[in-house]
Structure formats: structure tokens, C-alpha cells
Design an enzyme around this catalytic site. Structure first.
Site, PDB file in Angstrom:
ATOM      1  CG  HIS A  93      29.912  20.928  17.867  1.00  0.00           C
ATOM      2  ND1 HIS A  93      30.259  20.354  19.075  1.00  0.00           N
ATOM      3  CD2 HIS A  93      29.154  22.029  18.173  1.00  0.00           C
ATOM      4  CE1 HIS A  93      29.741  21.070  20.066  1.00  0.00           C
ATOM      5  NE2 HIS A  93      29.069  22.085  19.544  1.00  0.00           N
ATOM      6  CB  CYS A 144      34.128  15.412  17.844  1.00  0.00           C
ATOM      7  SG  CYS A 144      33.788  16.028  19.508  1.00  0.00           S
TER       8      CYS A 144
END
Length: 256
Positions: free
Chosen positions: A114, A155
Site C-alpha cells: 500500500h 498507490c
């Protein structure tokens, strides 16, 4: 090579699966375990929700990626500061195994997990862009690489890479630009979880099928295979000629 899966838990299956796929892709190109550092939590293969204990894969009908794997560190046993020590070759009580690279070595780094704006998330902690830049600058200053190729599947990964512009000999490829999320794209209905991300799977496909692909062509291929985000390339002006240099220089142990 250093391969990192920066998350844990069943819902994040894809991050560790992609890390394992990259590990095996490197081994297929001549790397041995002495030249790959693998960091992952290792809580998926025998997770209670895994219908096939001891099995991990990136496609529903794919090979088991969990076999013949050597994991150097569980994610929860080390901290973001330890990543800095591992990458810069500083041995400590927590990090006895480090990247032992010199100015004559090419280094490949893959990070799956992430991300937030200007940070990689590591075990729910932030490894922010300034820390990543400091790590790479330290490696450059202490002559810990000849060239370094850093691939990020997170991301907002472009915001981290953007912060590292200007460092000589570093090329960064990201699954998303600085202002967007990266998308999982291989869902397994039986397991009820995403197995992989398209960006990473495309990159791994090229390692296996065409290890000597020109870096420019590799980038174009990955862009064409990534949906939901814009795969991006950073710092190429300070790396070399991506129109003539090939991927195998980094990911093939026998490349000249």
C-alpha cells in the site's frame, strides 16, 4: 535484488503473491538466494482462509509460488529504519543479512504493498519519500550500486519516485503516478481475494519471456497492460540511455 511485500493479512494476499512471483522470476534468470533478499510476513500460505494450505499463486490456475522459497525477514520483525540498514549494507542485531553490493553491482528493488501520497506503507507504518531518497542517496554516496532499478507497485507510488529525481544511476518505474491509486485486477472467486496486480504481472511476464527487452520497450509494454492507473517512469535522464540499455543488465545474473 531486494523484494519487499509491505503488507500482511488475507485481504492483501496479492502483495505477497506478487513478491513471490518476482522472486521466482529473478531465480529463473540466474539469481540464487544469496543474491535475493526477500521480506514478507508469510501469513498467507497457511492462513485459515486459504483453501489450499501451503499454496500461493497469482492466477487461479497458476503454479504454486510458495514452494522452494527462502524468506530472509518477516515484515513484522523489522522496521522501516531497518530497511535503510539492509539496503545500505549496515548489519545490526535485527538485520544480520544485508545487501552486500558495491559500485560494480547492479541492484534491482521491487516493492509491493500500500501507499499514500509521498510514502510507502510498511506494516501500517510510513516509509516516507524523504526516507526513501535518503536511503538511495546514502547508497550512492557509499558506492553501494552501479545502477539501481526500483519498481513500485503501490498507490501514489509516483509521488515517492518523483521525490527521488536527480539521483545518478537510479531508475524508478511505478504502477501509478503521483496522484492516483493502483488497482488489483486478478480476482479469485473461490478464495474471495485478489491474487495479483496487472502492472506487476506484466513486468514479470517480460522478465521471463524477453529478459533482454530494451527498457523503453519494457515501459511501453507495462503501460499497455496496466489498467486503472498510469504506469510511470522516473529519473530516466539520470540513469542512462533507456533506448539502448536492456532489462537483462539488471535482472539477469549472467548479463554482460
Amino acid at each position: 535484488a531486494v523484494v519487499v511485500a509491505g503488507s500482511s493479512g488475507w485481504s492483501n494476499y496479492r502483495h505477497q503473491a506478487d513478491a513471490l512471483a518476482m522472486y521466482h522470476a529473478l531465480k529463473a534468470q540466474g539469481f540464487d538466494d544469496e543474491h535475493i533478499l526477500l521480506i514478507m510476513e508469510d501469513d498467507i500460505a497457511y492462513h485459515p482462509k486459504n483453501l489450499y494450505p501451503g499454496v500461493m499463486k497469482i492466477t487461479s490456475d497458476g503454479d504454486n509460488l510458495y514452494k522452494e522459497v527462502h524468506i530472509d525477514y518477516k515484515m513484522s520483525d523489522i522496521y522501516p529504519t531497518d530497511i535503510h540498514n539492509i539496503m545500505t549494507g549496515k548489519k545490526t542485531t535485527r538485520t544480520p543479512v544485508v545487501l552486500e553490493a558495491t559500485e560494480n553491482d547492479n541492484v534491482f528493488v521491487f516493492w509491493s504493498g500500500h501507499g499514500e501520497h509521498k510514502s510507502l506503507i510498511y506494516n501500517e507504518q510510513e516509509f516516507n519519500a524523504s526516507e526513501v531518497r535518503n536511503m538511495l542517496e546514502t547508497m550512492k554516496r557509499e558506492k553501494k550500486y552501479r545502477k539501481l532499478f526500483f519498481v513500485m507497485e503501490t498507490c501514489f507510488s509516483g509521488s515517492v519516485a518523483e521525490s527521488c529525481e536527480g539521483i545518478d544511476g537510479v531508475l524508478m518505474m511505478t504502477a501509478a503516478n503521483e496522484s492516483e491509486t493502483s488497482k488489483a485486477d486478478m480476482f479469485d472467486n473461490e478464495l474471495g481475494v485478489y491474487l495479483s496486480n496487472g502492472f506487476t504481472r506484466a513486468f514479470q511476464t517480460k522478465i521471463i519471456e524477453q529478459p533482454n527487452v530494451i527498457l523503453r520497450d519494457l515501459f511501453y509494454y507495462v503501460v499497455s497492460q496496466t489498467t486503472g492507473s498510469h504506469a510511470s517512469l522516473y529519473n530516466y535522464m539520470n540513469y542512462g540511455d533507456i533506448y539502448s540499455e536492456f532489462l537483462g543488465e539488471i535482472v539477469c545474473r549472467d548479463a554482460k
